[in-house]
Design a protein around this motif. Structure first.
Motif, mmCIF file in Angstrom:
data_model
loop_
_atom_site.group_PDB
_atom_site.id
_atom_site.type_symbol
_atom_site.label_atom_id
_atom_site.label_comp_id
_atom_site.label_asym_id
_atom_site.label_seq_id
_atom_site.Cartn_x
_atom_site.Cartn_y
_atom_site.Cartn_z
ATOM 1 N N ILE A 48 0.830 -1.233 0.058
ATOM 2 C CA ILE A 48 0.075 -0.061 -0.078
ATOM 3 C C ILE A 48 0.859 1.332 0.102
ATOM 4 O O ILE A 48 0.591 2.334 -0.746
ATOM 5 C CB ILE A 48 -1.013 -0.113 1.307
ATOM 6 N N THR A 52 1.437 4.241 -2.751
ATOM 7 C CA THR A 52 1.295 5.601 -2.356
ATOM 8 C C THR A 52 2.649 6.163 -2.964
ATOM 9 O O THR A 52 2.515 7.649 -3.510
ATOM 10 C CB THR A 52 1.158 5.954 -0.633
ATOM 11 N N LYS A 55 2.373 6.813 -6.821
ATOM 12 C CA LYS A 55 1.541 7.717 -7.145
ATOM 13 C C LYS A 55 2.066 9.406 -6.997
ATOM 14 O O LYS A 55 2.048 10.228 -7.558
ATOM 15 C CB LYS A 55 0.105 7.606 -6.120
ATOM 16 N N TYR A 92 5.354 1.701 11.546
ATOM 17 C CA TYR A 92 4.360 0.723 11.733
ATOM 18 C C TYR A 92 4.717 -0.778 12.056
ATOM 19 O O TYR A 92 4.352 -1.568 12.588
ATOM 20 C CB TYR A 92 3.211 0.742 10.567
ATOM 21 N N ILE B 195 -2.828 12.187 -0.982
ATOM 22 C CA ILE B 195 -2.667 11.087 -1.379
ATOM 23 C C ILE B 195 -1.776 10.168 -0.574
ATOM 24 O O ILE B 195 -1.970 8.889 -0.344
ATOM 25 C CB ILE B 195 -1.683 11.198 -2.880
ATOM 26 N N ILE B 196 -1.016 11.165 0.359
ATOM 27 C CA ILE B 196 -0.508 10.390 1.541
ATOM 28 C C ILE B 196 -1.208 10.138 2.778
ATOM 29 O O ILE B 196 -1.377 9.066 3.346
ATOM 30 C CB ILE B 196 0.701 11.077 1.876
ATOM 31 N N PHE B 198 -4.801 9.740 2.549
ATOM 32 C CA PHE B 198 -5.996 8.798 2.365
ATOM 33 C C PHE B 198 -5.468 7.374 2.958
ATOM 34 O O PHE B 198 -6.245 6.841 3.725
ATOM 35 C CB PHE B 198 -6.278 8.717 0.909
ATOM 36 N N PRO B 199 -4.339 7.005 2.349
ATOM 37 C CA PRO B 199 -4.261 5.366 2.994
ATOM 38 C C PRO B 199 -3.670 5.245 4.499
ATOM 39 O O PRO B 199 -4.151 4.529 5.239
ATOM 40 C CB PRO B 199 -2.690 4.790 2.251
ATOM 41 N N LEU B 200 -3.251 6.458 5.058
ATOM 42 C CA LEU B 200 -2.827 6.487 6.496
ATOM 43 C C LEU B 200 -4.213 6.587 7.261
ATOM 44 O O LEU B 200 -4.502 5.993 8.440
ATOM 45 C CB LEU B 200 -2.211 7.690 6.750
#
Lengths: 95, 205
Positions: A48, A52, A55, A92, B195-196, B198-200
């Motif tokens: 993921i 990112t 992108k 993480y 964009i960074i 959003f996943p977070l």
């Protein structure tokens, strides 16, 4: 359609596909309790964050038009979109 | 006897140097310093969020269940679409297509409005459920990061609106596009940050 217009639209398509891919990975892989997924959460998380990162690089190089910019500025922005997801991943996974 | 051979540059090298574009930084230099400063502030918030999540994993996992991933996805598509339209608009103005460029900026503003509407709806849903800045650390960070980004979207839309207005007045005809490029790059920065984020916030759980 000019070459650059085509590139902008291609990048748009890639960004949409990559967004859908990361959302899918998040909802299916990280949000489920499938036994076969045990132990691969880190791989999914890394994927993921890799999506990112890709992108971000597409936006920096094509939309911000930094591909032809002086090396310092291009590298500064590229470093940002590369290092930030890596930092998040390390936080993480390691802590 | 002069040795002219050592000073000769191979023809192929001359051709490649001549055809390679000169490095060019789009927009004003001051805008790039501003963008770097903004990105640094967002990076601090984002890293702060990641670290705090590791300190309170249960609180963050529970908090995330109240968010709307579909809304986050719609917002991502809205901002990417908006960024694409701004990039197309810059390309159009470079080809002296002023009206088309203004129309594309109008489209960018429209898709950005989708982001504002969806985010406002999401805030309203959370507030209706009793969540706010002071609920817990998760919601403090969630509201702080997203509201800070929300304000940047509003500022970006004001800039895009100004660019669209100036484009219709022909302000970028035959002049430097520096102002237009600066505004466009600011908008892409807003997209880049989301964009960074959003996943977070929505994807990683």
């Amino acid at each position: 359609m000019t070459h650059h217009q085509g590139l902008i639209l291609r990048v748009y398509l890639y960004l949409i596909i990559l967004t859908a891919a990361s959302a899918y990975m998040g909802s299916v892989a990280l949000g489920s309790n499938h036994s076969w997924l045990q132990g691969v959460e880190e791989v999914v998380l890394a994927s993921i964050l890799l999506v990112t990162l890709i992108k971000g690089l597409l936006i920096v190089d094509v939309y911000m038009e930094l591909k032809q910019a002086p090396t310092l500025w291009r590298n500064l922005l590229r470093a940002y979109v590369i290092l930030l997801p890596i930092t998040i991943g390390l936080i993480y996974i390691l802590f | 006897m002069a040795n002219t051979g050592s000073n000769q540059v191979p023809t192929a090298d001359v051709a490649s140097v001549a055809s390679s574009p000169r490095p060019y930084l789009p927009g004003d230099l001051a805008m790039w310093f501003f963008i770097l400063a903004e990105l640094t502030v967002f990076a601090i918030f984002i890293i702060g969020f990641a670290v705090t999540r590791q300190l309170y994993p249960d609180m963050f996992q529970q908090g995330q269940t109240y968010l709307h991933p579909v809304a986050g996805g719609i917002n991502t598509i809205a901002l990417i679409s908006s960024s694409c339209l701004v990039a197309l608009s810059l390309n159009a103005i470079k080809h002296s297509r002023q009206n088309y460029a203004a129309a594309l900026l109008g489209g960018a503003l429209l898709t950005a409005s989708v982001y504002l509407a969806v985010k406002s709806w999401e805030y309203n849903e959370l507030i209706q459920q009793g969540f706010g800045l002071s609920t817990n650390t998760y919601f403090t960070l969630y509201f702080f990061i997203t509201a800070f980004h929300f304000m940047h979207v509003i500022l970006g839309m004001i800039i895009l609106g100004s660019m669209a207005f100036k484009t219709t007045k022909g302000a970028y005809q035959g002049k430097s596009l520096s102002g237009f490029e600066s505004g466009a790059c600011y908008w892409h920065m807003v997209d880049l940050v989301w964009i960074i984020i959003f996943p977070l916030l929505y994807v990683i759980n």
